[in-house]
Write a protein that holds these residues in place. Structure first.
Motif, mmCIF file in Angstrom:
data_model
loop_
_atom_site.group_PDB
_atom_site.id
_atom_site.type_symbol
_atom_site.label_atom_id
_atom_site.label_comp_id
_atom_site.label_asym_id
_atom_site.label_seq_id
_atom_site.Cartn_x
_atom_site.Cartn_y
_atom_site.Cartn_z
ATOM 1 N N PHE A 19 0.823 -1.207 0.000
ATOM 2 C CA PHE A 19 0.000 0.000 0.000
ATOM 3 C C PHE A 19 0.858 1.259 0.000
ATOM 4 C CE2 PHE A 19 -1.741 3.298 2.853
ATOM 5 C CZ PHE A 19 -2.743 3.788 2.022
ATOM 6 N N LEU A 20 1.879 1.288 0.869
ATOM 7 C CA LEU A 20 2.737 2.479 0.959
ATOM 8 C C LEU A 20 3.487 2.732 -0.339
ATOM 9 C CD1 LEU A 20 4.170 2.065 4.587
ATOM 10 C CD2 LEU A 20 2.376 3.639 3.808
ATOM 11 N N LEU A 21 4.029 1.650 -0.927
ATOM 12 C CA LEU A 21 4.751 1.814 -2.190
ATOM 13 C C LEU A 21 3.801 2.270 -3.290
ATOM 14 C CD1 LEU A 21 7.306 1.546 -3.877
ATOM 15 C CD2 LEU A 21 6.736 -0.876 -4.229
ATOM 16 N N GLY A 22 2.658 1.632 -3.387
ATOM 17 C CA GLY A 22 1.697 2.020 -4.414
ATOM 18 C C GLY A 22 1.218 3.442 -4.243
ATOM 19 N N LEU A 23 0.976 3.850 -2.987
ATOM 20 C CA LEU A 23 0.506 5.213 -2.726
ATOM 21 C C LEU A 23 1.575 6.241 -3.083
ATOM 22 C CD1 LEU A 23 -1.990 6.667 -1.645
ATOM 23 C CD2 LEU A 23 -0.950 6.618 0.631
ATOM 24 N N MET A 24 2.825 5.904 -2.791
ATOM 25 C CA MET A 24 3.922 6.809 -3.142
ATOM 26 C C MET A 24 3.993 6.988 -4.661
ATOM 27 S SD MET A 24 8.006 6.441 -2.340
ATOM 28 C CE MET A 24 8.208 5.158 -3.579
ATOM 29 N N ILE A 25 3.876 5.899 -5.390
ATOM 30 C CA ILE A 25 3.908 5.975 -6.849
ATOM 31 C C ILE A 25 2.716 6.772 -7.367
ATOM 32 C CG2 ILE A 25 3.783 4.610 -8.970
ATOM 33 C CD1 ILE A 25 6.460 4.407 -7.562
ATOM 34 N N PHE A 26 1.541 6.543 -6.767
ATOM 35 C CA PHE A 26 0.324 7.234 -7.214
ATOM 36 C C PHE A 26 0.426 8.740 -7.011
ATOM 37 C CE2 PHE A 26 -3.969 8.873 -6.353
ATOM 38 C CZ PHE A 26 -4.627 8.494 -7.514
ATOM 39 N N ALA A 210 0.365 -3.286 -4.492
ATOM 40 C CA ALA A 210 1.144 -2.152 -4.997
ATOM 41 C C ALA A 210 0.688 -1.764 -6.397
ATOM 42 C CB ALA A 210 2.633 -2.499 -4.991
ATOM 43 N N ALA A 211 0.411 -2.774 -7.248
ATOM 44 C CA ALA A 211 -0.014 -2.497 -8.625
ATOM 45 C C ALA A 211 -1.350 -1.773 -8.657
ATOM 46 C CB ALA A 211 -0.094 -3.807 -9.413
ATOM 47 N N VAL A 212 -2.283 -2.213 -7.832
ATOM 48 C CA VAL A 212 -3.625 -1.623 -7.857
ATOM 49 C C VAL A 212 -3.633 -0.226 -7.240
ATOM 50 C CG1 VAL A 212 -5.982 -1.878 -7.027
ATOM 51 C CG2 VAL A 212 -4.752 -3.872 -7.856
ATOM 52 N N VAL A 213 -2.947 -0.057 -6.095
ATOM 53 C CA VAL A 213 -2.929 1.249 -5.430
ATOM 54 C C VAL A 213 -2.168 2.269 -6.271
ATOM 55 C CG1 VAL A 213 -2.164 2.499 -3.373
ATOM 56 C CG2 VAL A 213 -3.164 0.226 -3.146
ATOM 57 N N ALA A 214 -1.128 1.838 -6.976
ATOM 58 C CA ALA A 214 -0.353 2.760 -7.807
ATOM 59 C C ALA A 214 -1.210 3.388 -8.895
ATOM 60 C CB ALA A 214 0.826 2.018 -8.443
ATOM 61 N N VAL A 215 -2.194 2.653 -9.370
ATOM 62 C CA VAL A 215 -3.057 3.159 -10.440
ATOM 63 C C VAL A 215 -4.327 3.807 -9.902
ATOM 64 C CG1 VAL A 215 -4.419 2.484 -12.460
ATOM 65 C CG2 VAL A 215 -2.163 1.467 -12.082
ATOM 66 N N ASN A 216 -4.901 3.239 -8.827
ATOM 67 C CA ASN A 216 -6.205 3.675 -8.348
ATOM 68 C C ASN A 216 -6.169 4.506 -7.073
ATOM 69 O OD1 ASN A 216 -8.259 2.063 -10.142
ATOM 70 N ND2 ASN A 216 -6.657 0.621 -9.601
ATOM 71 N N GLY A 217 -5.036 4.559 -6.370
ATOM 72 C CA GLY A 217 -4.974 5.296 -5.123
ATOM 73 C C GLY A 217 -5.721 4.575 -4.008
ATOM 74 N N THR A 218 -6.213 5.339 -3.054
ATOM 75 C CA THR A 218 -6.850 4.747 -1.872
ATOM 76 C C THR A 218 -8.276 4.271 -2.134
ATOM 77 O OG1 THR A 218 -7.540 6.960 -1.171
ATOM 78 C CG2 THR A 218 -5.477 6.116 -0.272
ATOM 79 N N ARG A 219 -8.788 4.501 -3.346
ATOM 80 C CA ARG A 219 -10.140 4.034 -3.638
ATOM 81 C C ARG A 219 -10.260 2.520 -3.488
ATOM 82 N NH1 ARG A 219 -11.129 6.040 -9.508
ATOM 83 N NH2 ARG A 219 -8.904 5.566 -9.586
#
Length: 411
Positions: A19-26, A210-219
């Protein structure tokens, strides 16, 4: 700390890190970079998915053949087996239908939109969907070759062959026992492999999240919260249904049964393994008043053929994943899926997260992206706790009810 607890902690940690990595990328990169990052990091979940796919065919074949062979001569089994099968089929259909109704009514999968991450892939997937004609269904059911079915992970074809093989082996008596023994040993080896494969679950969780959060954020997390709450609602309704039917048959003794199995229930809930409580559950059912020969016959069969909590979850998860990807499954296709799950779920029992294996195979058969299984994996451990406990309740009820029907339930 036990191995199961360590794996749970690793999965939870992977959720946080992913989550943290994906959110950072997002929050810090461009949409183009997010899409490329998501595509690359998703390879970690692909590794886990393919490892699970690797064991589907041998696991279904070995466990289902051994389970059917334990039935022995179907004529000799007599009315006890018939009554047990009647309960198993009725409870399974009720569980499957409940899961289907809940998903169609509440639509938990609509709270996540994955089309943004792979629009082209989703369009291609939709174009390949076919209606389930009679010819198409028959081709999915009848195997042309055992090895072709195994190579393509045609799960329903494997079930058909396994049924023929198991019944034939049972009819040959002692002569076939060495083969059944070998398959029994093979099934335990494969179950050990399942344990090894699950060690890769944190990697799959990390990559998928990470893949999903990077594209969609916290949704993305609105999906998990709603998904879990609706699943708990389904489990509660299933318990009400099972205990209600149990009360109609067992009467006031229903309370005593719940008191007897409270210990095994707690163990099953905390370990997410119904196999871990099998010896204790056998002992408590005999103390409750079930005859030992009824327990010895019904309970092992129930572990293979009566997984109420898992079956409710299978339709719930499969249809929720389809909704998440924006795939509209007609009612006829959903009913076909129920029939497929009714058969395929009989080949896998007593293994933590075994439901995911069946869901994965079902998604592949109905052209639902198998990567969707990795999406529900972060919340799956908590779902598994409740469905495993439900499986234990269902099998305790089945054994007690058949004992009652046979007039062999001591007061």
């Amino acid at each position: 700390m036990g191995k199961g607890n360590r794996l749970t902690i690793y999965i939870l940690l992977s959720m946080v890190l992913g989550f943290l990595l994906g959110l950072m990328i997002f929050n810090t990169t461009t949409p183009e970079f997010r899409a490329q990052f998501s595509k690359n990091i998703k390879l970690l979940s692909t590794i886990f998915i393919r490892l699970v796919q690797m064991i589907i065919a041998p696991l279904v074949f070995s466990t289902l053949v051994v389970g059917i062979a334990k039935l022995g001569d179907l004529k000799a089994v007599g009315r006890v087996g018939g009554k047990a099968i009647l309960w198993f089929v009725t409870a399974s259909l009720a569980s499957l239908l409940l899961g289907m109704l809940l998903v169609n009514y509440f639509k938990p999968g609509q709270y996540i939109d994955l089309s943004q991450s792979d629009t082209a892939g989703l369009s291609d997937l939709m174009s390949k969907q076919q209606g389930f004609s009679l010819q198409n269904f028959i081709e999915h059911v009848i195997p042309r070759s055992l090895f072709e079915a195994m190579a393509n992970n045609e799960i329903l074809q494997l079930v058909v062959f396994s049924i023929f093989f198991g019944v034939a082996a049972a009819s040959m008596g002692d002569f076939a026992k060495p083969v059944i023994k070998a398959l029994d040993v093979a099934s335990h080896i494969i179950l050990k492999v399942v344990g090894y494969v699950m060690n890769f679950a944190p990697i799959g969780v990390f990559g998928a999240l990470a893949a999903v959060v990077a594209v969609n954020g916290t949704r993305i997390f609105s999906f998990y919260i709603i998904y879990f709450l609706y699943f708990l609602l389904g489990i509660a309704l299933l318990w009400i249904l099972l205990l209600g039917v149990g009360y109609l048959i067992l009467g006031s003794r229903m309370k005593t049964l719940l008191q007897r199995i409270s210990g095994p229930l707690l163990i099953a809930f905390s370990t997410t393994s119904s196999e871990a409580v099998f010896p204790k559950l056998t002992e408590e059912l005999e103390r409750f008043g079930c005859r030992d020969r009824i327990v010895a016959f019904i309970l092992p069969l129930g572990y293979s053929f009566n997984l109420d909590g898992s079956m409710m979850y299978m339709t719930f998860a499969s249809l929720a994943i389809a909704q998440a990807y924006g795939i509209d499954l007609p009612l006829a296709t959903q009913l076909t899926m129920l029939l497929v799950l009714m058969l395929t779920s009989k080949g896998i029992a007593g293994v933590p997260r075994a439901s995911l294996v069946v869901v994965l195979a079902t998604c592949a058969m109905f052209n639902i992206p198998p990567e969707g299984v990795a999406l529900i994996l972060p919340i799956d451990h908590f779902c598994d706790m409740f469905r495993t406990a439900t499986n234990v309740v269902g099998n305790a009820l089945a054994t007690s009810v058949v004992s009652k029907w046979e007039g062999e339930l001591e007061s």
